[in-house]
Design an enzyme around this catalytic site. Structure first.
Site, PDB file in Angstrom:
ATOM      1  N   TRP A  11       0.800  -1.225   0.000  1.00 11.11           N
ATOM      2  CA  TRP A  11       0.000   0.000   0.000  1.00 11.11           C
ATOM      3  C   TRP A  11       0.833   1.276   0.000  1.00 11.11           C
ATOM      4  O   TRP A  11       0.353   2.337  -0.351  1.00 11.11           O
ATOM      5  CB  TRP A  11      -0.910   0.029   1.241  1.00 11.11           C
ATOM      6  CG  TRP A  11      -0.145  -0.160   2.517  1.00 11.11           C
ATOM      7  CD1 TRP A  11       0.035  -1.326   3.199  1.00 11.11           C
ATOM      8  CD2 TRP A  11       0.582   0.836   3.249  1.00 11.11           C
ATOM      9  NE1 TRP A  11       0.838  -1.126   4.306  1.00 11.11           N
ATOM     10  CE2 TRP A  11       1.172   0.194   4.362  1.00 11.11           C
ATOM     11  CE3 TRP A  11       0.789   2.201   3.079  1.00 11.11           C
ATOM     12  CZ2 TRP A  11       1.961   0.875   5.296  1.00 11.11           C
ATOM     13  CZ3 TRP A  11       1.576   2.892   4.008  1.00 11.11           C
ATOM     14  CH2 TRP A  11       2.147   2.234   5.103  1.00 11.11           C
ATOM     15  N   ASN A  12       2.106   1.205   0.412  1.00 16.10           N
ATOM     16  CA  ASN A  12       2.824   2.463   0.681  1.00 16.10           C
ATOM     17  C   ASN A  12       3.225   3.200  -0.595  1.00 16.10           C
ATOM     18  O   ASN A  12       3.191   4.432  -0.638  1.00 16.10           O
ATOM     19  CB  ASN A  12       4.043   2.210   1.568  1.00 16.10           C
ATOM     20  CG  ASN A  12       5.069   1.294   0.934  1.00 16.10           C
ATOM     21  OD1 ASN A  12       4.723   0.326   0.261  1.00 16.10           O
ATOM     22  ND2 ASN A  12       6.336   1.588   1.143  1.00 16.10           N
TER      23      ASN A  12
ATOM     24  N   LYS B 251      -2.303  -8.693  -7.345  1.00 19.26           N
ATOM     25  CA  LYS B 251      -2.989  -8.661  -6.060  1.00 19.26           C
ATOM     26  C   LYS B 251      -2.434  -7.476  -5.280  1.00 19.26           C
ATOM     27  O   LYS B 251      -1.262  -7.468  -4.903  1.00 19.26           O
ATOM     28  CB  LYS B 251      -2.773  -9.970  -5.301  1.00 19.26           C
ATOM     29  CG  LYS B 251      -3.593 -10.098  -4.015  1.00 19.26           C
ATOM     30  CD  LYS B 251      -2.874  -9.528  -2.822  1.00 19.26           C
ATOM     31  CE  LYS B 251      -3.738  -9.604  -1.562  1.00 19.26           C
ATOM     32  NZ  LYS B 251      -3.144  -8.832  -0.435  1.00 19.26           N
TER      33      LYS B 251
ATOM     34  N   SER C  14      -2.637  -4.624  -1.990  1.00 20.50           N
ATOM     35  CA  SER C  14      -3.010  -4.550  -0.584  1.00 20.50           C
ATOM     36  C   SER C  14      -4.487  -4.190  -0.439  1.00 20.50           C
ATOM     37  O   SER C  14      -5.048  -3.449  -1.254  1.00 20.50           O
ATOM     38  CB  SER C  14      -2.158  -3.490   0.122  1.00 20.50           C
ATOM     39  OG  SER C  14      -2.714  -3.118   1.362  1.00 20.50           O
TER      40      SER C  14
ATOM     41  N   GLY D 263       6.839  -6.338   0.290  1.00 16.56           N
ATOM     42  CA  GLY D 263       6.156  -6.270   1.571  1.00 16.56           C
ATOM     43  C   GLY D 263       7.100  -6.563   2.718  1.00 16.56           C
ATOM     44  O   GLY D 263       8.314  -6.333   2.637  1.00 16.56           O
TER      45      GLY D 263
ATOM     46  N   GLU E 203      11.054  -8.055  -2.513  1.00 13.96           N
ATOM     47  CA  GLU E 203      11.550  -6.763  -2.028  1.00 13.96           C
ATOM     48  C   GLU E 203      10.910  -6.540  -0.677  1.00 13.96           C
ATOM     49  O   GLU E 203       9.710  -6.306  -0.561  1.00 13.96           O
ATOM     50  CB  GLU E 203      11.186  -5.616  -2.976  1.00 13.96           C
ATOM     51  CG  GLU E 203      11.979  -4.358  -2.649  1.00 13.96           C
ATOM     52  CD  GLU E 203      11.160  -3.083  -2.698  1.00 13.96           C
ATOM     53  OE1 GLU E 203      11.136  -2.368  -1.674  1.00 13.96           O
ATOM     54  OE2 GLU E 203      10.555  -2.822  -3.744  1.00 13.96           O
TER      55      GLU E 203
ATOM     56  N   CYS F 158      10.179   1.718   2.184  1.00 15.62           N
ATOM     57  CA  CYS F 158      11.156   0.673   2.456  1.00 15.62           C
ATOM     58  C   CYS F 158      12.578   1.180   2.279  1.00 15.62           C
ATOM     59  O   CYS F 158      13.504   0.669   2.901  1.00 15.62           O
ATOM     60  CB  CYS F 158      10.900  -0.546   1.574  1.00 15.62           C
ATOM     61  SG  CYS F 158      10.851  -0.170  -0.185  1.00 15.62           S
TER      62      CYS F 158
ATOM     63  N   GLU G 180      12.907  -1.923  11.837  1.00 16.57           N
ATOM     64  CA  GLU G 180      12.235  -1.040  10.889  1.00 16.57           C
ATOM     65  C   GLU G 180      11.116  -0.272  11.583  1.00 16.57           C
ATOM     66  O   GLU G 180      10.259  -0.858  12.239  1.00 16.57           O
ATOM     67  CB  GLU G 180      11.676  -1.846   9.722  1.00 16.57           C
ATOM     68  CG  GLU G 180      11.142  -0.984   8.592  1.00 16.57           C
ATOM     69  CD  GLU G 180      10.779  -1.790   7.362  1.00 16.57           C
ATOM     70  OE1 GLU G 180      10.836  -1.236   6.249  1.00 16.57           O
ATOM     71  OE2 GLU G 180      10.435  -2.986   7.508  1.00 16.57           O
TER      72      GLU G 180
END
Length: 462
Positions: free
Chosen positions: A132-133, A156, A158, A208, A230, A264, A364
């Site tokens: 989603w980010n 597919k 989020s 993700g 990733e 990320c 994180e």
């Protein structure tokens, strides 16, 4: 029938509601993809590229609509949301530009009586699982080259950004892509895991979390398919004694707080040479205080809400724990009135007196906080930069290119920047090491992940 709900971080309202695909719908999508791919892979490459370029144009034409939807779905400030649409266009265009050269046959030197070459063949049906980010940017990295290489794609997204999958498929349909070549599915986690195990799936591209990547590897185990992952990051920046201080402050702080730190490859820890440390912290704190925390649909907002209240509370807990362990917090949350526990609205924070004994420097965060640590030498900085289970990107700020290159060679990361950060050049391979993942997207190397080599060895003289 199970449903998906996208809860907007702006006001907690239900912004999108969709039904989750049933098992018959999933099986039908797989059958369509497998059948369509057989024709698509035989479609001339130039025709595939032409369709891809038309899809880019159709997507770009909806910039305002897509930006507004993005703002409401995941909280990107509206003043920045269109930038992701333009980034999609940049990356997709680059992959179209290099497709012919990247997918061309590899010809070996002439050998009398023989014809020898290597051809890149599509894998079949690729499953792309996007977060989603940066829902468009992460998806396009795999979707565009997969399609141009002759694969069919199931996308597919989020549950937080379901419209992104729909809009991408719509753009390609408008461009004339044959039915079944590119489809989306709204799925639960369990259905996604089951889909990875489906015999029709020949490749999985996942962006993700580390636990999510582990799930993908478990689900794909024993099937001998290729998997691109990733995953997370705890990306460092090092400001050398010879750095341009103002540039380093402005660039590193933007890299830490853009998208409310939900990147990320965002900067999550900064190491500054002791000769610049005090000045760097002073300027960094002053810059962070200029952010405006607010609703992401407000054009004046420069720092939007986090995606969910629990994500903000997770970062609050990291900060509180660090302060208890001796860190100094430079920002008073009261300066940002919307900040409140139990809400996605979180004030930005700059921490000093930090160490790698604190979670905020090793785990994180994925939020608007950064720790700044003083170092005495390049060697100390290098040791701290590499002291992480992650290795996505790293940034060095210096006027000495040779010294920076010597350091960069020793940094454990997929990408090392000099005097910049938090940017994907589509001409370069996007990849990570350690828990940041494996495989790569973008660049001509990215095409190698979405095809298999097939060798032709013809004896032409008998």
């Amino acid at each position: 029938m199970s449903k998906l709900q996208c809860i907007s971080p702006i006001d907690g309202s239900v912004y999108v509601e969709r039904h989750l695909a049933s098992n018959p719908e999933i099986l039908a999508a797989l059958a369509r993809a497998e059948l369509a791919q057989q024709t698509w892979k035989r479609t001339p490459l130039r025709e595939r590229i032409a369709i891809g370029r038309r899809a880019i144009d159709a997507f770009a034409a909806r910039e305002s609509q897509l930006a507004e939807e993005l703002c409401w779905m995941m909280g990107r400030p509206i003043r920045y949301a269109a930038g992701e649409i333009r980034g999609f266009v940049e990356r997709a265009t680059h992959m179209a530009d290099i497709a012919e050269g990247s997918l061309a046959d590899i010809r070996l030197p002439d050998k009398p009586g023989f014809t020898r070459f290597i051809r890149r063949e599509p894998l079949g049906v690729a499953l792309v699982i996007a977060p989603w980010n940066y829902p468009y940017l992460t998806a396009v990295n795999a979707v565009m080259p997969a399609l141009l290489a002759g694969n069919a794609v199931l996308l597919k997204h989020s549950a937080q950004t379901p419209l992104c999958a729909e809009r991408m498929v719509e753009a390609f349909a408008e461009a004339g892509l044959p039915e079944g070549v590119f489809q989306y599915l709204h799925l639960s986690h369990g259905e996604t895991e089951a889909l990875i195990r489906a015999p029709t799936i020949n490749h999985v591209a996942f962006t993700g979390s580390v636990p999510g990547g582990a799930m993908v590897e478990r689900a794909a185990a024993g099937r001998f398919i290729s998997v691109g992952l990733e995953l997370g990051g705890k990306d460092p920046a090092y400001v050398r004694a010879d750095a341009d201080l103002q540039h380093a402050v402005e660039t590193a702080i933007d890299g830490a707080f853009f998208n409310s730190g939900q990147s990320c490859c965002g900067i999550e820890r900064i190491y500054v040479h002791e000769s610049l440390f005090d000045a760097f912290v002073e300027q960094a704190v002053a810059l962070v205080r200029q952010y405006k925390l607010g609703r992401s649909d407000d054009p004046q907002t420069t720092l939007g809400p986090l995606v969910r209240a629990d994500a903000a509370d997770f970062v609050r807990a990291q900060i509180a724990e660090a302060v208890e362990q001796g860190a100094r917090a430079h920002i008073d949350p009261a300066e940002f009135p919307l900040d409140a526990p139990g809400t996605p609205y979180l004030a930005p924070q700059v921490l000093t007196n930090v160490s790698h004994e604190m979670r905020v420097m090793t785990e994180e965060s994925f939020g608007p906080v950064v720790g700044i640590q003083k170092v005495a030498s390049d060697e100390e900085a290098l040791a701290l930069m590499n002291d992480s289970e992650f290795g996505l990107t790293a940034a060095i700020f210096s006027r000495d290119v040779d010294a920076a290159m010597a350091l960069a060679d020793r940094v454990e990361a997929g990408t090392v920047f000099l005097n910049r950060c938090d940017y994907l050049d589509p001409g370069l391979a996007w990849t990570g090491v350690k828990h940041s993942g494996r495989g790569c997207t973008l660049s001509r190397v990215g095409y190698e992940q979405l095809t298999r080599p097939k060798s032709f060895h013809f004896k032409t003289q008998l």
